[in-house]
Design a protein around this motif. Structure first.
Motif, short mmCIF file in Angstrom:
data_model
loop_
_atom_site.label_atom_id
_atom_site.label_comp_id
_atom_site.label_asym_id
_atom_site.label_seq_id
_atom_site.Cartn_x
_atom_site.Cartn_y
_atom_site.Cartn_z
N HIS A 108 12.11 3.35 -8.91
CA HIS A 108 12.88 2.56 -8.27
C HIS A 108 13.13 1.31 -9.00
CE1 HIS A 108 15.11 1.73 -4.50
NE2 HIS A 108 14.81 0.63 -4.44
N HIS A 109 14.37 1.19 -9.52
CA HIS A 109 14.63 0.38 -10.79
C HIS A 109 15.63 -0.93 -10.37
CE1 HIS A 109 13.57 4.25 -12.12
NE2 HIS A 109 12.65 3.59 -12.91
N PRO A 110 15.03 -1.95 -10.35
CA PRO A 110 15.91 -3.02 -10.18
C PRO A 110 16.82 -3.38 -11.11
CG PRO A 110 13.73 -4.02 -10.89
CD PRO A 110 13.66 -2.33 -10.80
N VAL A 111 17.53 -4.47 -10.81
CA VAL A 111 18.40 -4.94 -11.83
C VAL A 111 17.87 -6.27 -12.28
CG1 VAL A 111 20.92 -6.13 -12.37
CG2 VAL A 111 20.65 -3.97 -11.34
N MET A 112 17.78 -6.79 -13.56
CA MET A 112 16.95 -8.05 -13.92
C MET A 112 18.00 -8.89 -14.83
SD MET A 112 12.97 -7.18 -14.13
CE MET A 112 12.91 -5.79 -15.18
N ASP A 113 18.16 -10.07 -14.48
CA ASP A 113 18.74 -10.94 -15.41
C ASP A 113 17.80 -12.06 -15.76
OD1 ASP A 113 20.82 -12.38 -16.65
OD2 ASP A 113 21.28 -13.57 -14.98
N CYS A 120 9.07 -2.46 -3.20
CA CYS A 120 9.19 -2.88 -4.55
C CYS A 120 8.98 -4.57 -4.48
CB CYS A 120 10.45 -2.51 -5.41
SG CYS A 120 10.06 -0.59 -5.97
N ALA A 121 9.92 -5.20 -3.49
CA ALA A 121 9.85 -6.65 -3.62
C ALA A 121 8.54 -6.96 -3.35
CB ALA A 121 10.79 -6.95 -2.34
N ALA A 123 0.71 -1.28 -0.09
CA ALA A 123 -0.02 0.09 0.07
C ALA A 123 0.88 1.22 0.13
CB ALA A 123 -0.90 0.08 1.12
N ARG A 124 2.31 1.30 0.26
CA ARG A 124 2.96 2.41 0.19
C ARG A 124 3.57 2.67 -1.03
NH1 ARG A 124 5.86 3.12 5.55
NH2 ARG A 124 6.19 4.88 4.47
N THR A 125 3.94 3.89 -0.89
CA THR A 125 4.78 4.23 -2.49
C THR A 125 6.07 4.70 -2.05
OG1 THR A 125 2.74 5.20 -3.09
CG2 THR A 125 4.71 5.97 -4.13
N CYS A 126 7.08 4.34 -2.93
CA CYS A 126 8.44 4.58 -2.78
C CYS A 126 8.82 6.18 -2.81
CB CYS A 126 9.45 4.10 -3.82
SG CYS A 126 9.63 2.29 -4.20
N GLU A 127 9.36 6.42 -1.66
CA GLU A 127 9.98 7.86 -1.44
C GLU A 127 11.42 8.29 -2.18
OE1 GLU A 127 8.34 10.25 0.46
OE2 GLU A 127 6.84 8.84 0.67
N VAL A 165 7.31 -5.97 -14.17
CA VAL A 165 8.23 -5.35 -13.25
C VAL A 165 8.68 -4.03 -13.56
CG1 VAL A 165 10.51 -5.80 -12.36
CG2 VAL A 165 8.91 -7.72 -12.12
N ALA A 166 8.72 -4.10 -14.88
CA ALA A 166 9.25 -2.80 -15.32
C ALA A 166 8.23 -1.53 -15.19
CB ALA A 166 9.54 -2.91 -16.90
N TRP A 167 7.10 -2.05 -15.42
CA TRP A 167 5.83 -0.98 -14.81
C TRP A 167 5.73 -0.79 -13.59
CZ3 TRP A 167 1.55 -0.61 -11.95
CH2 TRP A 167 0.52 0.36 -12.27
N ILE A 168 6.02 -1.65 -12.62
CA ILE A 168 6.19 -1.41 -11.10
C ILE A 168 7.26 -0.29 -10.87
CG2 ILE A 168 6.67 -2.20 -8.89
CD1 ILE A 168 5.31 -4.78 -9.81
N ALA A 169 8.42 -0.59 -11.53
CA ALA A 169 9.70 0.29 -11.34
C ALA A 169 9.57 1.52 -11.93
CB ALA A 169 10.80 -0.62 -12.05
#
Length: 110
Positions: A71-76, A101-102, A8-12, A62-66
Motif C-alpha cells: 500500500h504505497h503513499p505519495v511522499m513529497d 499505514c498511517a 497489529a493489522r495488515t493491509c488487505e 516508510v518505503a519499507w512499510i509500504a
C-alpha cells in the motif's frame, strides 16, 4: 479500533469493487492516527526532521512499510520535511488500509 489495533493489522488487497469509507467511518478512525488530517479526499501528514539524513531515513522506513503492506503513499520530500499522503487508488477514496499505514508510519516517529 485503537492505534495499537491498527498497527497489529495488515493491509488487505483492494482491487476495487468496494465502497470507500463513509464520512462517519473516517471521523471514527481519524483520532487513532495522531497528526493526520484530511485534504482533498486524502489522509495526510507532514513530518519535520533535524537534517536531510533523518528525512531520508524516514522516507526509507516508510518505503519499507509500504512494500510490506503493498500500500504505497505519495511522499513529497524536502531537506528537513516529508509530507505523506495516503488513499486507496483502486476505490479513489479512503479505506482501512490507509489508516493502518498511517498508524504504522506514526510509530516511526514516536
Amino acid at each position: 479500533m485503537t492505534t495499537v489495533e491498527l498497527t497489529a493489522r495488515t493491509c488487505e488487497p483492494c482491487e476495487g469493487g468496494v465502497d470507500p469509507l463513509s464520512e462517519e467511518e473516517i471521523d471514527a478512525m481519524l483520532p487513532q492516527v495522531d497528526g493526520w488530517g484530511l485534504a482533498d479526499g486524502h489522509l495526510g501528514r507532514s513530518f519535520d526532521f533535524n537534517n536531510y539524513y533523518q528525512t531520508i531515513s524516514f522516507v526509507n522506513a516508510v518505503a519499507w512499510i509500504a512494500n510490506q503492506e503493498d500500500h504505497h503513499p505519495v511522499m513529497d520530500v524536502g531537506f528537513r520535511t516529508c509530507s505523506v499522503k495516503l488513499w486507496t487508488h483502486a476505490i479513489d477514496g479512503l479505506s482501512e488500509n490507509d489508516f493502518i499505514c498511517a498508524a504504522k508510519i506514526n510509530r516511526l516517529v514516536e
